[in-house]
Write an enzyme that holds these catalytic residues in place. Structure first.
Site, PDB file in Angstrom:
ATOM      1  N   GLY A 212     -23.921  62.124 -63.536  1.00 37.42           N
ATOM      2  CA  GLY A 212     -25.255  62.677 -63.362  1.00 37.42           C
ATOM      3  C   GLY A 212     -26.329  61.870 -64.063  1.00 37.42           C
ATOM      4  O   GLY A 212     -27.517  62.106 -63.878  1.00 37.42           O
ATOM      5  N   THR A 291     -17.125  63.720 -71.681  1.00 33.18           N
ATOM      6  CA  THR A 291     -17.834  63.825 -72.968  1.00 33.18           C
ATOM      7  C   THR A 291     -17.449  65.053 -73.773  1.00 33.18           C
ATOM      8  O   THR A 291     -18.032  65.314 -74.802  1.00 33.18           O
ATOM      9  CB  THR A 291     -19.346  63.903 -72.735  1.00 33.18           C
ATOM     10  OG1 THR A 291     -19.608  64.994 -71.839  1.00 33.18           O
ATOM     11  CG2 THR A 291     -19.889  62.624 -72.149  1.00 33.18           C
ATOM     12  N   VAL A 348     -11.659  56.591 -64.273  1.00 33.80           N
ATOM     13  CA  VAL A 348     -12.592  57.484 -63.604  1.00 33.80           C
ATOM     14  C   VAL A 348     -11.887  58.802 -63.299  1.00 33.80           C
ATOM     15  O   VAL A 348     -10.833  58.819 -62.673  1.00 33.80           O
ATOM     16  CB  VAL A 348     -13.076  56.887 -62.267  1.00 33.80           C
ATOM     17  CG1 VAL A 348     -14.172  57.758 -61.665  1.00 33.80           C
ATOM     18  CG2 VAL A 348     -13.573  55.471 -62.465  1.00 33.80           C
ATOM     19  N   ARG A 490     -40.755  66.142 -72.912  1.00 36.79           N
ATOM     20  CA  ARG A 490     -40.781  64.833 -73.546  1.00 36.79           C
ATOM     21  C   ARG A 490     -41.639  63.860 -72.741  1.00 36.79           C
ATOM     22  O   ARG A 490     -42.359  63.038 -73.294  1.00 36.79           O
ATOM     23  CB  ARG A 490     -39.388  64.261 -73.715  1.00 36.79           C
ATOM     24  CG  ARG A 490     -39.454  62.959 -74.484  1.00 36.79           C
ATOM     25  CD  ARG A 490     -38.135  62.464 -74.918  1.00 36.79           C
ATOM     26  NE  ARG A 490     -37.375  61.950 -73.798  1.00 36.79           N
ATOM     27  CZ  ARG A 490     -36.093  61.637 -73.872  1.00 36.79           C
ATOM     28  NH1 ARG A 490     -35.449  61.811 -75.005  1.00 36.79           N
ATOM     29  NH2 ARG A 490     -35.470  61.163 -72.829  1.00 36.79           N
ATOM     30  N   TYR A 553     -28.563  72.634 -83.265  1.00 34.32           N
ATOM     31  CA  TYR A 553     -29.282  71.729 -82.381  1.00 34.32           C
ATOM     32  C   TYR A 553     -30.641  71.442 -83.001  1.00 34.32           C
ATOM     33  O   TYR A 553     -31.338  72.367 -83.391  1.00 34.32           O
ATOM     34  CB  TYR A 553     -29.467  72.448 -81.044  1.00 34.32           C
ATOM     35  CG  TYR A 553     -29.530  71.550 -79.840  1.00 34.32           C
ATOM     36  CD1 TYR A 553     -28.381  71.214 -79.150  1.00 34.32           C
ATOM     37  CD2 TYR A 553     -30.740  71.050 -79.397  1.00 34.32           C
ATOM     38  CE1 TYR A 553     -28.440  70.393 -78.044  1.00 34.32           C
ATOM     39  CE2 TYR A 553     -30.801  70.228 -78.287  1.00 34.32           C
ATOM     40  CZ  TYR A 553     -29.644  69.906 -77.616  1.00 34.32           C
ATOM     41  OH  TYR A 553     -29.713  69.096 -76.514  1.00 34.32           O
TER      42      TYR A 553
END
Lengths: 633, 688
Positions: A212, A291, A348, A490, A553
């Site tokens: 993505g 990830t 992959v 941002r 976070y």
């Protein structure tokens, strides 16, 4: 707020459906025809030679619907309208078309930014700047023979050379990457990937898988010193659900599918995965696996490692997979754990069997105000201890609470504004909460209606013990909406000399407060030392609770006017913040991953031997470093 | 000659900073007190500046927080399990410890002190000078992070004065770590407690409960930012006015909250308090000569009130730049060990951390030394001690002025008003210290009245008393002079100009005197270079790539410097001689000091030496400590008595044939030959 209130029918199943609409509402057009077709296990779309165009949300030409130099959709962005008021454009999000009357003031106050000082990105990519491709003609010949779609177009290559780290976006706006992929390929099925990997091995190329493109760890950056042809393997066209197994509640899905498509398609059969990372509109299933992603509702559905039942991965050594699809097995170390978090260094991921759940009957948002952050954290800790965390529970600090407040749309009626005033009066004057200290927890409950209500009561009871006051559904809902639009902010900041980024960690409960305080303080200090003239925006939230700790976070942004090399300064500060996190007993990453951005701390994080273990796996699986993105190790 | 890179970075004083350092101006705080009412001052509105993150709480609340803390509770449970006792009993014990230890600061008592101390200080001192900029820096620091005040310790006046000062400047009053001995004083102990003193036992290494309670008490106050924490790195008052080698225990306690990241940072503030005349000067001299220190008692204090009629000159208090612990630690410490154990468990610091704590301690002491104010009298004392029994007044003035220049070149901080002529400065020093020296017929002599009559022993004792008192003032120069002086001594010892050889002598001296003077650990070469640099700067030596040699006009400096440190060289020689000649294989620390004292005393009586300073128990202990460190003497704990083991040493003077061996029972025995060789070197080298 009125607009939100209008749509919110409290706890009807309609609201559950509405939420799904929010998430999947970005889809344009009618459900694709391929959808039904895909629900039967067909070996490969490409069979018969015609690579039929896939109908996922993301086309091969990403730039047709996505910004080329920023986050998200072309039509969705924050702007300042003619009256100088902030507004969010487009119709994809609930905030779309709304005016945010207090936002401008907040920006000016928080960053010392001014609308008069603007920097503009260049209008479009300058194709002449793009580094020439390193072409391996023999490979291209072989590739053409496979009929797999590919491109050497400059734009296609550049738009797969980056993720969404600040420096990458900055380069897009003002500079050019030193090294970008030389060829982009679009396999449409597992077999395509096998062929591509075989060719890469045969011609000694470098493959960088691309899902993505939402990486925030420099994982997609091409190593500058890579002399071989770099093939960007874009999985976006491998996006079918291959089958759904209602008996075992699993679904086998091609790894290129992006989150919103996955949920939307499953919902048509009455299911969901419940995996909702903040990037779910754009990130892919394969990316999540690569990830070790974490979703907002992990308390009910689990993180990716809890969701995955089976993984198929193509490596230079061959295909790795298990022989069965079982909930658990004791067959030595779980090979899935070599794959999850491997960040594209081993191969992959092509197909994943993932757990699914029936769509929840009922969803309800909520929020609680606490007199201060300490009490809030104590409450979350207690909730975690009693193991009664709702689908999602997040605690934002005061700065972020005010930030959220600044994003409140214009109220439609005097009545709502009166109600708002009353609420504010009750909390600050009657209950004595200091508006500059208080903090807010946002909640999301999901499940059977009755159980949700019961659950809600339990959580609010605990909150009361810690001085918390229920603060309504709207506040909660807006908190979650922000998650999806914050990334757009941002881009607005970049136009006005404000740069920023988020980063995360996980930390044991007893250190949460110290870590939050110290990291924020460190950021403020580093900014001062580095000559940042206006105090930075440095804020945090506790986003996930676990038995033994929490995920924290951070948002960090500052006004860089007067600084000649803002990106360098930014990176130094982020690095300092990361060192502070580690010194406070936090982890290198909870779910963003290591990429190239955080490699330098890997040894410290997992010890020499640990690193050696990972290296030896890499050496066995990919001895010629075909998957040479240089992440992680 | 390799040098630890980290240590160098850590010890960051560059050569330029050494001399070109600009220091703050002083203000006299007594001036205001002499002009306005002390009562009103004591009753003034006191709204101190406090730490921004302070969670206000009462002294008793702190105690219960400490008692309930995970840290203390953990140890209580451990002990209960081990001893098979009920936790309640141990908890009770912990409570008692806390009650004994805890301060109970009260504004009323503070005001009482403010009033009485105003009266007393005005009586005793002419001026109390403070660098106001330092106070302002401190004020900012107090608001920002928890603060630890680290004053030098020369007198009991130190902590009274410091609290008085903070009160005057409207800063949060510190809580002060005081020795438990004060509690022996009726009323006064309690008064001090209410003024913010908390009390620690002298030794509690083995008592886990005490350690846990004490450490947690200190850390709780620090974390809460309750008040600045004050303690003395030197551990006790320096009887010689030389800075004592630091103690690490309390320092490592106050650093721990930062290591565990319970606080963002901690400021360490070195404070240098310099006395023109030390209140306890004669007491110290007696103590050094073995007349025991009187126990702290209220009646003793009352008896001491006659000193109120005496004049003790000026006090200078220099509040140094607050040093950020975070900055010191940056890049130096691996915090991983702290991350792997719950933070409330008692944890032995790693070697890394221990080394860091020690480095910080030395750094802080060096900062104290740097900002010590030297009065003209200090220079006079230094000159006088090199010119006994008498020196011509004019010559004394001339030499004092010369020494002033030299001291400034070496970075010494002399408070000598610009307009004050040398004669007046020297005279005023002599007047203030008339008990030590006086002017007779144009000559300055030691004030040893009544020495002529009396037995030889008595004469020696009285003379020693005056010399030790006088040396107390000279001593204030030593840490400023020690690096160039050791180079000068090394030059004389080596009889060669080769840099390497001079350096090896220097480094030997530095090791031998490691407990006598303050050296930052592990940077011998840097110290050497600094010494050479300073000597070059005053044209005393010239250096080439390979060689160092004194210049023609430099011989004055070189010989002055080596003479300044000669008492130490000679004193150590005497002590080593005693060790090699007089002692048995093993002896206790208790036997050692009187043993050396008698040995030296006899030599002095016979006139075989003039080294009165060797009588100082301070020097004797330092010498022994250095020998232990160098491995020539081995310390062995047998029950409580510390035995120092040595074997058959014979010394013929001047030719020595030492043969030394460690007693049979030592595990890490050196081969006899090596040991012999070692001691031989030691003695030969020391003969300059």
């Amino acid at each position: 707020m009125a607009a939100e209130a209008a749509g919110s029918g409290g706890g009807s199943p309609a609201s559950a459906r509405r939420r799904l609409r929010i998430i999947s509402g970005h889809l344009r057009g009618s459900p694709r025809a391929a959808g039904q077709e895909a629900l039967s296990p067909s070996p490969c779309k490409a069979q018969g030679g015609s690579a039929g165009p896939a109908a996922g949300s993301i086309p091969k030409k990403r730039q047709e619907i996505l910004k080329w130099n920023g986050w998200g959709y072309n039509d969705s962005k924050f702007i300042f309208n003619k009256k100088g008021q902030a507004e969010f454009t487009g119709k994809r999000y609930r905030l779309g078309g709304m005016v945010l009357p207090t936002f401008k003031e907040w920006i000016e106050k928080t960053f010392g930014a001014s609308l008069e000082h603007k920097t503009t990105s260049r209008a479009s990519l300058n194709v002449n700047d793009v580094p020439p491709p390193i072409v391996n003609e023999e490979f291209l010949q072989d590739l053409r023979a496979t009929k797999i779609s590919y491109s050497q177009d400059a734009e296609d290559r550049v738009f797969r050379a980056h993720g969404h780290c600040l420096h990458e976006i900055f380069v897009l706006r003002e500079g050019m990457f030193k090294r970008i992929p030389d060829v982009v390929v679009w396999p449409v099925c597992h077999e395509d990937v096998v062929k591509i990997v075989e060719l890469a091995c045969k011609h000694n190329l470098c493959i960088i898988p691309f899902g993505g493109g939402t990486s925030v760890s420099s994982a997609l950056e091409c190593p500058e010193e890579e002399k071989r042809t770099i093939v960007s393997l874009d999985t976006s066209q491998m996006n079918r659900i291959l089958w759904i197994d209602e008996k075992n509640l699993t679904a086998c899905v091609e790894a290129g599918i992006i989150g919103q498509d996955l949920e939307k398609q499953l919902s048509e059969s009455g299911f969901c995965t419940g995996h909702e990372p903040d990037s779910m509109e754009f990130s892919s299933l394969g990316g999540w696996v690569a990830t070790r992603a974490s979703g907002m509702k992990k308390n009910i559905y689990g993180n990716i490692e809890d969701l995955v039942i089976h993984i198929k991965m193509v490596t230079p050594r061959g295909i790795v997979e298990k022989n069965c699809q079982v909930p658990r097995m004791s067959t030595g170390p779980d090979i899935h754990h070599f794959i999850m978090g491997s960040e594209g260094t081993l191969g992959v991921v092509t197909e994943v069997t993932i757990k699914i759940r029936p769509l929840p009957e009922y969803q309800k948002y909520g929020s609680v105000v606490f007199p201060n952050f300490e009490r809030g954290v104590a409450c979350l800790r207690e909730v975690a201890k009693q193991r009664c965390a709702p689908a999602s529970i997040r605690l934002v600090d005061n700065a972020q609470f005010q930030f959220g407040h600044a994003l409140k749309p214009q109220v439609a009626s005097i009545f709502t504004s009166f109600l708002d005033g009353l609420k504010k009066f009750y909390i600050t004057k009657f209950k004595g909460f200091d508006p500059n200290i208080l903090c807010v927890a946002t909640l999301l409950f999901e499940g059977d209606r009755e159980k949700v209500l019961q659950h809600e009561k339990q959580v609010y009871d605990i909150a009361t013990k810690f001085g918390g006051l229920a603060a309504g559904e709207d506040n909660g809902q807006r908190g979650y909406m922000l998650t999806f639009v914050i990334a757009y902010l941002r881009d607005l900041g970049l136009d006005y000399y404000v740069i920023g980024e988020s980063f995360e960690t996980s930390v044991p409960w007893d250190r949460v407060l110290d870590l939050c305080r110290n990291v924020k303080e460190r950021i403020v200090r580093e900014c001062k030392e580095k000559g940042v003239q206006f105090a930075p925006f440095s804020t945090c939230r506790v986003t996930q609770t676990y038995d033994a700790g929490a995920c924290v976070y951070f948002y960090f942004a500052f006004n860089y006017r007067g600084i000649s090399d803002p990106i360098h300064v930014y990176e130094e500060i982020e690095r300092a913040a990361r060192e502070e996190i580690l010194a406070n007993g936090g982890s290198l990453s909870h779910h963003h991953g290591v990429g190239k951005l955080r490699k330098r701390w890997m040894k410290e994080s997992i010890s020499d031997v640990g690193l050696g273990m990972l290296r030896s796996v890499k050496e066995y699986v990919d001895p010629n470093n075909i998957f040479g993105n240089k992440n992680l190790l | 000659m390799s040098l630890s890179a980290t240590a160098t970075r850590f010890f960051s004083t560059s050569k330029d900073e050494l001399t070109s350092k600009k220091r703050d101006e002083f203000e006299d705080i007594l001036e205001e007190r002499r002009l306005s009412s002390d009562l009103r001052y004591a009753m003034k509105c006191y709204t101190p500046v406090i730490y921004k993150g302070l969670s206000p709480c009462k002294p008793n609340a702190i105690k219960s927080v400490v008692l309930q803390s995970e840290q203390v509770q953990y140890v209580i449970k451990q002990l209960a399990k081990e001893m098979g006792e009920s936790p309640d009993i141990i908890q009770e014990e912990a409570m008692e410890i806390l009650d004994e230890m805890g301060h109970s600061m009260q504004l009323g008592t503070v005001r009482f002190f403010a009033f009485t101390l105003s009266k007393i200080f005005k009586q005793l001192f002419q001026r109390v000078c403070v660098n106001e900029e330092g106070m302002q820096r401190l004020q900012r620091a107090i608001q920002e992070h928890p603060v630890v005040l680290l004053p030098s310790h020369r007198s009991y006046v130190d902590f009274l004065m410091l609290s008085y000062l903070l009160y005057t400047y409207d800063l949060a009053l510190p809580v002060i770590a005081a020795g438990i001995d004060f509690l022996g004083m009726k009323i006064v102990g309690e008064l001090l407690r209410r003024a913010g003193a908390f009390f620690m036992r002298r030794s509690f290494g083995g008592n886990r409960l005490y350690w846990a309670v004490f450490a947690e008490y200190v850390k709780t106050m620090l974390r809460n930012g309750y008040a600045p924490i004050e303690f003395f790195l030197e551990g006790t008052r320096s009887r010689t006015a030389k800075t004592l080698t630091p103690k690490f225990g309390l320092l490592s306690i106050v650093m721990e909250p930062f290591f565990k990241r319970e606080v963002f940072d901690t400021y360490l503030v070195p404070i240098s308090i310099s006395y023109e005349r030390i209140l306890e000067e004669s007491l110290y001299a007696y103590e050094l000569l073995g007349v025991p220190k009187p126990k702290e008692s209220t009646s003793g204090l009352l008896k001491a009130r006659r000193i109120l009629s005496d004049n003790f000159g000026t006090i200078h208090i220099y509040v140094g730049q607050p040093v950020s612990l975070r900055t010191l630690a940056s890049g130096r410490i691996n915090l991983c060990p702290y991350n792997l154990v719950p933070r409330h468990l008692p944890q032995k610091p790693t070697e890394d951390i221990q080394e860091f704590v020690s480095d910080v301690a030395y750094k802080m002491e060096l900062l104290q030394i740097e900002n010590m104010v030297l009065s003209p009298w200090v220079l006079v004392a230094a000159v006088l001690l090199q010119n006994l029994p008498a020196i011509d007044f004019e010559l004394l003035i001339e030499k004092t002025v010369w020494l002033k220049g030299l001291t400034q070149t070496f970075g010494g901080f002399i408070e000598w008003p610009d307009n004050l002529c040398a004669k007046k400065a020297v005279m005023s020093g002599l007047t203030l210290h008339s008990n030590i020296a006086r002017l007779v017929d144009g000559h300055v002599v030691l004030n040893d009245k009544g020495i002529e009559d009396g037995a030889v022993g008595e004469i020696v004792f009285k003379r020693a008393l005056v010399i030790l008192m006088c040396s107390t003032y000279r001593n204030q120069l030593l840490n400023v002079f020690v690096r160039p002086s050791l180079v000068a001594l090394a030059l004389q010892m080596t009889r060669s100009f080769r840099k390497e050889e001079v350096y090896s002598s220097f480094s030997f001296l530095r090791d031998i005197f490691s407990d006598e003077f303050i050296f930052f650990p592990g940077i011998s070469l840097k110290d050497f270079e600094e010494g050479c640099f300073l000597l070059t700067k005053c044209d005393a030596i010239q250096t080439t790539q390979q060689e160092i040699y004194p210049t023609d006009k430099g011989s004055v400096v070189v010989s002055f410097l080596s003479a300044m440190f000669r008492p130490f060289v000679e004193g150590y020689q005497l002590i080593f001689r005693y060790l090699s000649k007089e002692t048995k294989e093993a002896f206790t620390e208790k036997q050692f000091v009187p043993g050396v004292r008698n040995f030296v005393f006899q030599l002095l009586e016979k006139g075989a030496t003039q080294c009165y300073e060797a009588l100082s128990s301070d020097m004797q202990k330092n010498a022994l400590a250095a020998l232990v460190q160098l491995g020539a003497v081995k310390k062995k704990k047998i029950v409580v008595v510390v035995l120092l083991l040595l074997k058959s040493i014979t010394i013929g003077v001047p030719a020595m044939s030492p043969c030394l061996a460690l007693a049979v029972c030592t595990e890490h025995c050196w081969p006899l030959k090596t040991l012999r060789h070692f001691l031989a070197c030691l003695l030969r080298k020391l003969i300059v």
